[in-house]
Design a protein around this motif. Structure first.
Motif, short mmCIF file in Angstrom:
data_model
loop_
_atom_site.label_atom_id
_atom_site.label_comp_id
_atom_site.label_asym_id
_atom_site.label_seq_id
_atom_site.Cartn_x
_atom_site.Cartn_y
_atom_site.Cartn_z
N THR A 336 -0.30 107.69 4.64
CA THR A 336 0.18 106.54 3.62
C THR A 336 -0.83 106.57 2.35
OG1 THR A 336 1.11 105.68 5.43
CG2 THR A 336 0.91 104.51 3.26
N PHE A 339 -0.52 102.33 -2.74
CA PHE A 339 0.75 101.71 -3.59
C PHE A 339 2.10 102.24 -2.85
CE2 PHE A 339 -3.04 102.16 -6.65
CZ PHE A 339 -3.29 100.73 -6.49
N THR A 340 1.83 102.75 -1.67
CA THR A 340 3.00 103.11 -1.11
C THR A 340 3.66 101.83 -0.17
OG1 THR A 340 2.70 105.39 -0.81
CG2 THR A 340 4.22 104.60 0.58
N ILE A 341 4.83 101.32 -0.27
CA ILE A 341 5.40 100.21 0.49
C ILE A 341 5.94 100.69 1.83
CG2 ILE A 341 6.87 98.68 0.50
CD1 ILE A 341 6.89 98.32 -2.69
N GLN A 352 1.02 94.70 2.56
CA GLN A 352 2.11 95.69 2.55
C GLN A 352 2.92 95.78 1.41
OE1 GLN A 352 3.03 94.91 6.65
NE2 GLN A 352 3.27 96.99 6.97
N SER A 354 2.41 94.78 -1.58
CA SER A 354 1.91 95.28 -3.02
C SER A 354 1.49 96.46 -2.74
CB SER A 354 0.55 94.17 -3.22
OG SER A 354 -0.33 94.39 -2.30
N GLY A 355 1.73 97.11 -1.77
CA GLY A 355 1.33 98.75 -1.44
C GLY A 355 0.05 98.78 -1.27
N GLU A 356 -0.69 98.08 -0.78
CA GLU A 356 -2.16 98.10 -0.44
C GLU A 356 -2.10 98.86 1.13
OE1 GLU A 356 -4.53 94.57 -0.68
OE2 GLU A 356 -3.63 94.37 -2.64
#
Length: 445
Positions: A336, A339-341, A352, A354-356
């Motif tokens: 992953t 910045f991947t949701i 999650q 915010s894509g962290e």
């Protein structure tokens, strides 16, 4: 100069007359509306950037560019002494920077939106469609649609057909036998990461759940590796509250995972007609789920998609966590990117959303959403789409004590803490188990 200006105004008047004619024509109005739909999406994106992203960024930038000013001032004290003091004052440009830059952005955004409206009108007049040939709008809209439609889904091959209509590898095999050992009996269900069959292990003469990596995903190295990660994650976990994995089969037929077959159904089906759940039933189920999750964390496995649909309830009423398709192992491969949701929006932690990169505390938030639903009969946030992600990031859910006053105060406070925005403010799984066990003992007395 005069001729050029006259030609410009003549052309503008001609286009205005054509536009008015377009509005009078029902077919023309429909064509214009179709062309304006992507423009509305572009305007929405620009508005969200101006409202949510740009202000804090500009304030930070103002502090970097215009920090407080330190000045040394000499003051006269009693008896004629002079004393030097350092005085810190705000740079007046600091307060003006963010509003001015924001005003410039709004003017530019408005001009951009008007420009796209003009282009849409031109295309409608000419009978063209914005996606008929590559354009900036087509690229932007395509990317936005991909982002919005991808919220809450897992990584899949972009050209993969929906699993609901995908033929299975078992059907392609013809005889219903996998690796000469597993005989398929029936299909149990389909999820975001696989198709599950009920099969007979002919060697050990027992029923197993055989999970298949769909043919549509086999071309994706990432999806294939995720399938292996799920198998490895389950293989290292030995706990009565976690579905066991027996075998990973990778053959010319495809990739399959043989798992423990649990007679029963998922927790979300179990809760149908029972919400809000009786407190004594909550006290029975919640610690079992939390202990199973704690065992996974101690083994270095983070679930990252915990929700009622991924918790099975056996015929004996025992919960078992399953579907580790998005699991992360501490020493495993990094699949992953930042910045991947990833995950399911209704149960997704703020980090999650915010894509962290999520850690074990993200599972505690998802578990909190599940417990919240069991106790109150509703989700913490009942919106959908992008607004749901913003709610996880910015809003506070209704307090448990307000929705269900008979809930013991320390349990209500515990669930509220599990939904804390900051991972550091969430309780540990050990504390969660202890507090719920204490409430269960107190309810018996």
């Amino acid at each position: 100069m005069g001729d050029a200006l006259r030609r410009f105004f003549d052309q503008a008047l001609s286009e205005l007359r054509d536009f008015l004619s377009l509005l009078r024509d029902p077919e023309g109005r429909a064509r214009l509306f179709i062309e304006l739909r992507p423009v509305i999406l572009i305007a929405l994106i620009l508005s969200m950037v101006g409202v949510f992203l740009l202000p804090p960024l500009l304030e930070w930038l103002a502090d970097v560019l215009y920090p407080p000013i330190e000045e040394t001032v000499t003051r006269r004290r009693a008896f004629g002494r002079r004393v030097a003091q350092t005085v810190v004052t705000d740079d007046p440009r600091n307060e003006l920077f963010a509003p001015r830059m924001l005003a410039i952005y709004r003017y530019l955004a408005s001009a951009t939106a008007l420009f796209f409206v003009y282009r849409a009108a031109r295309r409608a007049l000419r009978g063209e469609h914005f996606a008929s040939k590559p354009s900036f709008e087509a690229t932007l809209v395509s990317g936005a649609r991909t982002l919005l439609s991808g919220i809450g889904t897992r990584e899949t091959a972009t050209s993969a057909p929906p699993l609901a209509s995908s033929p299975t590898l078992v059907q392609a095999a013809g005889d219903g036998s996998i690796a000469g050992r597993y005989q398929i009996k029936s299909e149990l269900g389909r999820g975001g990461m696989g198709i599950v069959h009920l099969a007979e292990d002919t060697n050990l003469q027992r029923e197993v759940a055989l999970k298949e990596l769909p043919a549509a995903f086999m071309a994706s190295d990432v999806m294939a590796e995720r399938f292996r990660v799920e198998a490895r994650a389950l293989a290292r976990l030995s706990h009565p509250g976690i579905v066991q994995v027996y075998d990973l089969i990778e053959t010319d037929q495809g990739s399959f995972m043989a798992m423990e077959f649990v007679r029963g159904g998922p927790l979300d089906e179990y809760l149908n007609g029972k919400l809000p759940l009786a407190l004594d039933e909550f006290y029975r189920l919640a610690p079992l789920i939390a202990r199973a999750l704690m065992h996974a964390h101690e083994a270095g496995v983070i679930h990252r998609d915990l929700k009622p649909a991924n918790i099975l309830i056996s015929e004996e009423g025992e919960p078992k966590i399953t579907d580790f398709g998005l699991a992360k192992m501490h020493e495993g491969p990094k699949l992953t990117q930042a910045f991947t949701i990833m995950g399911s929006p209704a149960y997704m932690s703020p980090e999650q959303a915010s894509g962290e990169i999520a850690d074990a505390r993200s599972d505690i938030y998802s578990l909190g959403c599940t417990f919240y639903e069991m106790i109150t009969g509703r989700l913490p946030f009942e919106t959908s789409g992008p607004q749901l992600l913003l709610s996880h990031l910015q809003e506070e859910p209704p307090r448990v004590a307000e929705l269900r006053p008979e809930t013991p105060a320390h349990i209500a406070e515990l669930l509220d803490r599990m939904l804390a925005k900051s991972p550091d403010d969430r309780p540990s799984l050990q504390e969660i188990v202890e507090r719920i066990d204490e409430a269960a003992e107190a309810s018996v007395v």
